[in-house]
Design a protein around this motif. Structure first.
Motif, PDB file in Angstrom:
ATOM      1  N   ALA A  44       0.830  -1.203   0.000  1.00  0.00           N
ATOM      2  CA  ALA A  44       0.000   0.000   0.000  1.00  0.00           C
ATOM      3  C   ALA A  44       0.866   1.256   0.000  1.00  0.00           C
ATOM      4  O   ALA A  44       0.548   2.247  -0.671  1.00  0.00           O
ATOM      5  CB  ALA A  44      -0.921  -0.011   1.216  1.00  0.00           C
ATOM      6  N   VAL A  45       1.964   1.217   0.720  1.00  0.00           N
ATOM      7  CA  VAL A  45       2.871   2.367   0.764  1.00  0.00           C
ATOM      8  C   VAL A  45       3.518   2.587  -0.599  1.00  0.00           C
ATOM      9  O   VAL A  45       3.661   3.737  -1.047  1.00  0.00           O
ATOM     10  CB  VAL A  45       3.933   2.173   1.860  1.00  0.00           C
ATOM     11  CG1 VAL A  45       5.036   3.218   1.760  1.00  0.00           C
ATOM     12  CG2 VAL A  45       3.278   2.232   3.236  1.00  0.00           C
ATOM     13  N   ALA A  48       1.047   4.178  -2.824  1.00  0.00           N
ATOM     14  CA  ALA A  48       0.898   5.581  -2.436  1.00  0.00           C
ATOM     15  C   ALA A  48       2.081   6.417  -2.907  1.00  0.00           C
ATOM     16  O   ALA A  48       1.927   7.587  -3.259  1.00  0.00           O
ATOM     17  CB  ALA A  48       0.749   5.683  -0.916  1.00  0.00           C
ATOM     18  N   GLY A 145       2.590   8.240   6.801  1.00  0.00           N
ATOM     19  CA  GLY A 145       1.803   7.238   7.511  1.00  0.00           C
ATOM     20  C   GLY A 145       1.128   7.898   8.698  1.00  0.00           C
ATOM     21  O   GLY A 145       1.779   8.514   9.533  1.00  0.00           O
ATOM     22  N   VAL A 172      -1.109   7.163   3.820  1.00  0.00           N
ATOM     23  CA  VAL A 172      -1.621   5.837   4.177  1.00  0.00           C
ATOM     24  C   VAL A 172      -2.075   5.938   5.631  1.00  0.00           C
ATOM     25  O   VAL A 172      -1.271   6.185   6.527  1.00  0.00           O
ATOM     26  CB  VAL A 172      -0.559   4.741   4.003  1.00  0.00           C
ATOM     27  CG1 VAL A 172      -1.121   3.390   4.435  1.00  0.00           C
ATOM     28  CG2 VAL A 172      -0.090   4.678   2.551  1.00  0.00           C
ATOM     29  N   LYS A 174      -3.880   4.463   8.996  1.00  0.00           N
ATOM     30  CA  LYS A 174      -4.285   3.320   9.805  1.00  0.00           C
ATOM     31  C   LYS A 174      -5.233   3.835  10.890  1.00  0.00           C
ATOM     32  O   LYS A 174      -4.788   4.385  11.890  1.00  0.00           O
ATOM     33  CB  LYS A 174      -3.053   2.645  10.413  1.00  0.00           C
ATOM     34  CG  LYS A 174      -3.348   1.266  11.027  1.00  0.00           C
ATOM     35  CD  LYS A 174      -3.825   1.381  12.436  1.00  0.00           C
ATOM     36  CE  LYS A 174      -4.107   0.034  13.066  1.00  0.00           C
ATOM     37  NZ  LYS A 174      -4.860   0.163  14.326  1.00  0.00           N
ATOM     38  N   HIS A 200      -5.168   5.730  -4.447  1.00  0.00           N
ATOM     39  CA  HIS A 200      -4.038   5.569  -3.521  1.00  0.00           C
ATOM     40  C   HIS A 200      -3.402   6.888  -3.079  1.00  0.00           C
ATOM     41  O   HIS A 200      -2.325   6.869  -2.496  1.00  0.00           O
ATOM     42  CB  HIS A 200      -2.957   4.650  -4.118  1.00  0.00           C
ATOM     43  CG  HIS A 200      -3.501   3.375  -4.672  1.00  0.00           C
ATOM     44  ND1 HIS A 200      -4.220   2.495  -3.901  1.00  0.00           N
ATOM     45  CD2 HIS A 200      -3.463   2.855  -5.923  1.00  0.00           C
ATOM     46  CE1 HIS A 200      -4.589   1.458  -4.659  1.00  0.00           C
ATOM     47  NE2 HIS A 200      -4.157   1.663  -5.882  1.00  0.00           N
ATOM     48  N   THR A 203      -5.304   6.359   1.282  1.00  0.00           N
ATOM     49  CA  THR A 203      -5.775   4.988   1.443  1.00  0.00           C
ATOM     50  C   THR A 203      -5.683   4.579   2.906  1.00  0.00           C
ATOM     51  O   THR A 203      -4.990   5.215   3.705  1.00  0.00           O
ATOM     52  CB  THR A 203      -4.941   4.004   0.602  1.00  0.00           C
ATOM     53  OG1 THR A 203      -3.558   4.166   0.949  1.00  0.00           O
ATOM     54  CG2 THR A 203      -5.115   4.246  -0.878  1.00  0.00           C
ATOM     55  N   THR A 204      -6.365   3.504   3.244  1.00  0.00           N
ATOM     56  CA  THR A 204      -6.320   2.991   4.610  1.00  0.00           C
ATOM     57  C   THR A 204      -5.709   1.598   4.631  1.00  0.00           C
ATOM     58  O   THR A 204      -5.786   0.842   3.651  1.00  0.00           O
ATOM     59  CB  THR A 204      -7.723   2.912   5.234  1.00  0.00           C
ATOM     60  OG1 THR A 204      -8.568   2.111   4.401  1.00  0.00           O
ATOM     61  CG2 THR A 204      -8.323   4.283   5.411  1.00  0.00           C
ATOM     62  N   VAL A 205      -5.099   1.270   5.756  1.00  0.00           N
ATOM     63  CA  VAL A 205      -4.730  -0.104   6.084  1.00  0.00           C
ATOM     64  C   VAL A 205      -5.368  -0.393   7.434  1.00  0.00           C
ATOM     65  O   VAL A 205      -5.312   0.428   8.349  1.00  0.00           O
ATOM     66  CB  VAL A 205      -3.207  -0.321   6.129  1.00  0.00           C
ATOM     67  CG1 VAL A 205      -2.615  -0.237   4.732  1.00  0.00           C
ATOM     68  CG2 VAL A 205      -2.509   0.677   7.045  1.00  0.00           C
ATOM     69  N   LEU A 215       3.224  -0.350   9.514  1.00  0.00           N
ATOM     70  CA  LEU A 215       3.233   0.941   8.820  1.00  0.00           C
ATOM     71  C   LEU A 215       4.461   1.758   9.217  1.00  0.00           C
ATOM     72  O   LEU A 215       5.075   2.421   8.367  1.00  0.00           O
ATOM     73  CB  LEU A 215       1.944   1.708   9.135  1.00  0.00           C
ATOM     74  CG  LEU A 215       1.749   3.049   8.422  1.00  0.00           C
ATOM     75  CD1 LEU A 215       1.754   2.877   6.908  1.00  0.00           C
ATOM     76  CD2 LEU A 215       0.447   3.710   8.879  1.00  0.00           C
TER      77      LEU A 215
END
Length: 506
Positions: A44-45, A48, A145, A172, A174, A200, A203-205, A215
């Motif tokens: 995901a990172v 992004a 993050g 990103v 969280k 992206h 975005t979320t994790v 993260l």
């Protein structure tokens, strides 16, 4: 290392692959979210990072347009999001709407001011370097993050998300395991408001502490965290392995001072809200009060009248909702009991005020300053009050904390004077929480309350790196300072110049 973003306690029970978001008032499941593995977090990172380049390429004006579209979308869907905040966090719908309003104010401010704050700035090169031009440019860091809290799941993370996006970064996010649905709503709403943008950018994790830990070590260019001081320290230690910079907004034990010349009724009304709103689950809420002996009896009488009428609940008209994090209930109970065992006297509520999901308001007077209810962050609907002989004593006691996040002062004539003597990142005079609603003011703590600032000009700069550029516009004959061709005449001229410029300060 765990990066659970709670102020204390443990995360809810978890499965290997899914997270169930629950209503804290009923225990009903609101939604179920897949938990991202460390490998998925890193992926995901990287997505992004690619998106950040196209987002930054839009420039300040382009990003402003898309961020303001997001503001409009959130306001158009305010009822829907407020209901979701109410269901997942527990706070009353009207309080949820107020949180959303404050958040969109910050998005709009960041969008509208980023160009002015972050555009290249010319600076004077000085006499010795008069043939140079000098400029400071601010460049986005890349991927930010953000690890968000559950108590204000929209307003608080937006202080990092909005300012990071306005500065040209991707994010990103969280969200807390207790407000995962709200966090995902925010990311989805940005995409729905701007369907033409590539994905992206935001975005979320999802997951628990392990996802947050992943993260931190995923290669992001900065971590912005809100939560407990112990967790913040673990994040900082993990980030240090790769020299990843951190922005930490940690706990507080925020004090209010009521001076002899205060408007006592106004002080009682405001402090009651600052202490009890959101079930006391406010990092900048009032947890302890120091009141001058000349108005102490009047203040205690007034605040008792107000707080005794407050009722927690889930229905419309409730003053505040349930405790969002179940494990926090035991901590609040232990603080109440400790205060009562160390000289404190409950004038509203008591140990029996702690229920299964809700805590009725508790006010304790004259507890020992060393008990946990005065020293440690309680994060519940409780308040300690101590009578003092003077403003000087109040300031000394207010500052006698390892925390230094926020503070409150009530005084008709000396408010600013007292405020300037407080060791805190922010102070509200003759109100509570006023600084939180003013986007231009920086927000953050000192001591164990954190590192760095969000909001305002400082918040935008937190998510950029300065680039200093010196450009020689022309050469000055015989003045080659930065060359092996430098002559003794040049050195002599420099010495004379330095004496003229700086030799007269004696």
């Amino acid at each position: 290392m765990s990066t659970t973003e709670t102020n204390s306690g443990t995360a809810p029970a978890q499965s290997a692959s899914a997270l169930a978001s629950k209503n804290p008032a009923t225990g009903d499941v609101i939604s179920v979210h897949a938990i991202q593995s460390p490998e998925e977090v890193r992926a995901a990172v990287e997505r992004a990072r690619s998106a950040a380049r196209s987002w930054n390429a839009l420039g300040f004006d382009g990003r402003k347009q898309h961020l303001l579209r997001w503001v409009s979308y959130l306001l158009d869907h305010a009822d829907e999001l407020s209901e979701l905040i109410h269901a997942e966090n527990g706070k009353p719908v009207d309080d949820a709407y107020l949180e959303l309003v404050l958040a969109v104010e910050h998005i709009a401010w960041a969008a509208k001011h980023a160009k002015k704050v972050l555009s290249p700035k010319k600076v004077a090169p000085g006499l010795l370097m008069a043939n140079f031009s000098a400029v400071i440019e601010q460049h986005p860091l890349g991927v930010i993050g953000v690890i968000g809290p559950w108590n204000y799941p929209v307003y608080t993370p937006m202080g990092s998300i909005a300012y990071a996006l306005a500065a040209g970064n991707s994010v990103v996010f969280k969200p807390s395991e207790y407000t995962t649905a709200v966090g995902n709503y925010l990311a989805d709403s940005f995409r729905l408001a701007n369907p033409e943008l590539r994905e992206h950018i935001l975005t979320t994790v999802n997951g628990y502490g392990e996802t947050g830990a992943a993260l931190v070590t995923s290669g992001v260019n900065k971590i912005a965290f809100t939560g407990s001081t112990p967790t913040g320290k673990r994040i900082m230690a993990a980030a240090a392995e790769s020299l990843t910079p951190v922005l930490l907004e940690c706990g507080g034990k925020d004090a209010a001072i009521v001076a002899a010349d205060a408007d006592v009724k106004a002080a009682a009304d405001a402090i009651a809200f600052g202490a009890m709103a959101n079930s006391g689950q406010t990092c900048v809420g009032v947890e302890r009060v120091y009141v001058d002996k000349r108005v102490s009896d009047e203040f205690i009488t007034e605040i008792k009248k107000i707080i005794r009428d407050l009722k927690p609940g889930d229905a419309e008209g409730a003053s505040y909702g349930p405790m969002t994090m179940p494990s926090q209930i035991d901590i609040v109970r232990s603080h109440i009991e400790d205060a009562l065992e160390h000289g404190g006297r409950a004038v509203v509520g008591g140990a029996d005020s702690v229920k299964e999901r809700y805590i009725e308001p508790v006010v304790i007077v004259d507890a020992d300053e060393t008990c946990s209810a005065v020293v440690e962050e309680t994060f519940g609907p409780t308040l300690t009050i101590r009578t003092v002989d003077s403003a000087d004593e109040a300031i000394e006691l207010a500052n006698a904390s390892r925390f230094g996040l926020a503070s409150t002062v009530f005084s008709k004539n000396h408010g600013m004077e007292i405020a300037r003597r407080l060791r805190a990142g922010a102070t509200s005079v003759n109100s509570v929480l006023g600084f939180a609603a003013i986007p231009a003011l920086p927000f953050g703590g000192v001591g164990e309350s954190g590192i760095g600032r969000i909001h305002g000009e400082w918040g935008l700069k937190e998510f950029t790196r300065p680039h200093a550029i010196a450009n020689q516009r022309f050469a000055i004959p015989g003045m080659a300072l930065l060359s092996f061709k430098r002559t003794k005449m040049t050195t002599s001229l420099v010495k004379q110049t330095m004496k003229l410029l700086h030799g007269r300060y004696k």
